[in-house]
Structure formats: C-alpha cells, structure tokens
Design a protein around this motif. Structure first.
Motif, PDB file in Angstrom:
ATOM      1  N   GLU A 173      35.345  33.543  24.550  1.00  6.88           N
ATOM      2  CA  GLU A 173      33.909  33.412  24.708  1.00  6.88           C
ATOM      3  C   GLU A 173      33.564  33.600  26.195  1.00  6.88           C
ATOM      4  O   GLU A 173      34.332  33.203  27.083  1.00  6.88           O
ATOM      5  N   PRO A 174      32.426  34.219  26.485  1.00  9.92           N
ATOM      6  CA  PRO A 174      32.048  34.471  27.893  1.00  9.92           C
ATOM      7  C   PRO A 174      32.062  33.209  28.755  1.00  9.92           C
ATOM      8  O   PRO A 174      32.476  33.248  29.920  1.00  9.92           O
ATOM      9  N   GLU A 178      34.150  32.577  32.188  1.00  5.66           N
ATOM     10  CA  GLU A 178      33.443  32.177  33.410  1.00  5.66           C
ATOM     11  C   GLU A 178      33.995  30.867  33.965  1.00  5.66           C
ATOM     12  O   GLU A 178      34.096  30.690  35.194  1.00  5.66           O
TER      13      GLU A 178
END
Length: 220
Positions: A173-174, A178
């Motif tokens: 997942e982004p 991050e």
C-alpha cells in the motif's frame, strides 16, 4: 501456438491479471516441473497425490501400479484435476498482509484415458522416463512384459487448462511505502542439481554417463 481454453473452470477470478492465455505458457510450466498433484474422488472421498508426469504435445502422461485404486479409478473414466506448481521466490512486503510468493502454476481438468496399445504404451513410458532422466531410455534396461503388465499408463488431454504466474516485487500500500518502516523485496528460490552419487552396489568400473552429467549441468 494457440490460446488456452476459456471455460468456467479455467477462468481466473482472483488476481486475474496473473493469468496467462498462451498455450506455450502451459507447456513451459509443465516442461520445467517434475512432480504434479493429481486430484480425484475415490470411494466418495477426495484424494490428492503427488506423482511424476511428462508432456508429449497436448497430452499429459501419468503412470503407476495397476494395483493402485487411484489409477484404476482414473482409468475407468473418473474426472481428474492435475496441478503443477513451480516456486520462484518469497516476496517480503512492508506489511504481513501483502507478503506473497512468486510462482508459475498450471491446472488441468479432464478425464484420463488408459493407454493399452503396446506401441503407444511403450512410447508414453519413454516420454515419462526421458522427462525425468533424459538419456536413460537408451542407457538402462527397458521394461519387460511382466513389468509393463504391472504398470498403468494414463493420458490426459491438455485442452482444458489454466496458467497463473506471479513475478516481481511486493505490492505494498502507498502508505506503507511512504512510512519506510520495514525492508521489502524478494528472496529468490532456485532448484539446482548436486553431484552424481554412484549406487553403493554398483559393480564394475563405470564413469558417470554423459547423459547424467548433462542433466547435472556438468561437462560430459
């Protein structure tokens, strides 16, 4: 080369982007593997067994003892599902939910036909032998009539089949990417041949035959 069949049983519904539709992809998976799992129903109960196999054109060969209930069931026309899976790596993601595996897999649906014609049976057994141990059919003693009578050979048509392949890195997942809180990547898996080991009861002076050295990836 033609496309794979598209049937209710071969249509992928989960991770459909991993589907392969070219029949060449099916042949590549089958030719690279050595062990399949054949599933069937015997006496009302599901049975899944590992066994050796081989492909010849659009036919998959299976074999075993004529005394095996599973082969008698299949030879009588029962439905069979044959699967082959090649594991290429473990995928480490940043979340345990997204951990995965890289693999190539094939699933074949159909009905097995017992091969009884002597010439066809001899051919099928040669195909099986050469897939497992190339060069052995002409090097070792071939089956006697008694041994052939004890061996059941089954042929499965490869028309109804599906292929699924997963490759590449993790699909995180982004927000996990991050956050940069964990290592992510792929741990590849490779199958390699070892050094040939002579039988303890080998008699006479034998060098390792060229076809065995070739299989092991060594110079003949």
């Amino acid at each position: 080369m033609t496309d794979l069949s598209s049937t209710e049983r071969t249509t992928l519904r989960r991770a459909s982007e991993r589907a392969r539709t070219d029949r060449a992809d099916l042949y590549a998976v089958l030719d690279a593997g050595l062990v399949c799992h054949m599933g069937m129903v015997v006496d009302g109960a599901p049975v899944v067994l590992p066994t050796g196999y081989a492909r010849d054109g659009n036919t998959l060969y299976l074999h075993g003892s004529t005394g095996a209930a599973t082969l008698r069931t299949l030879g009588a026309g029962a439905a069979v599902c044959v699967t082959v899976t090649l594991l290429d790596g473990v995928v480490y993601a940043r979340s345990v939910f997204d951990h995965s595996m890289n693999y190539r897999s094939a699933v074949i649906f159909g009905h097995a036909q017992e091969v009884t014609d002597p010439v066809a049976k001899q051919h099928g057994l040669r195909v099986l032998t050469e897939h497992l141990a190339p060069g052995s059919w002409d090097h070792a003693r071939q089956p006697t009539k008694k041994e052939l009578a004890k061996t059941a050979l089954l042929a499965v048509d490869l028309t109804e089949a599906s292929v699924k392949v997963r490759s590449g890195g993790p699909k995180d997942e982004p927000e996990d990417v991050e956050a940069a809180a964990a290592w992510a990547g792929v741990l590849p898996i490779q199958q390699v041949w070892g050094q040939p080991v002579p039988s303890d009861d080998l008699r006479g002076e034998f060098d390792v035959p060229p076809h065995v050295l070739k299989r092991a990836g060594e110079p003949a």
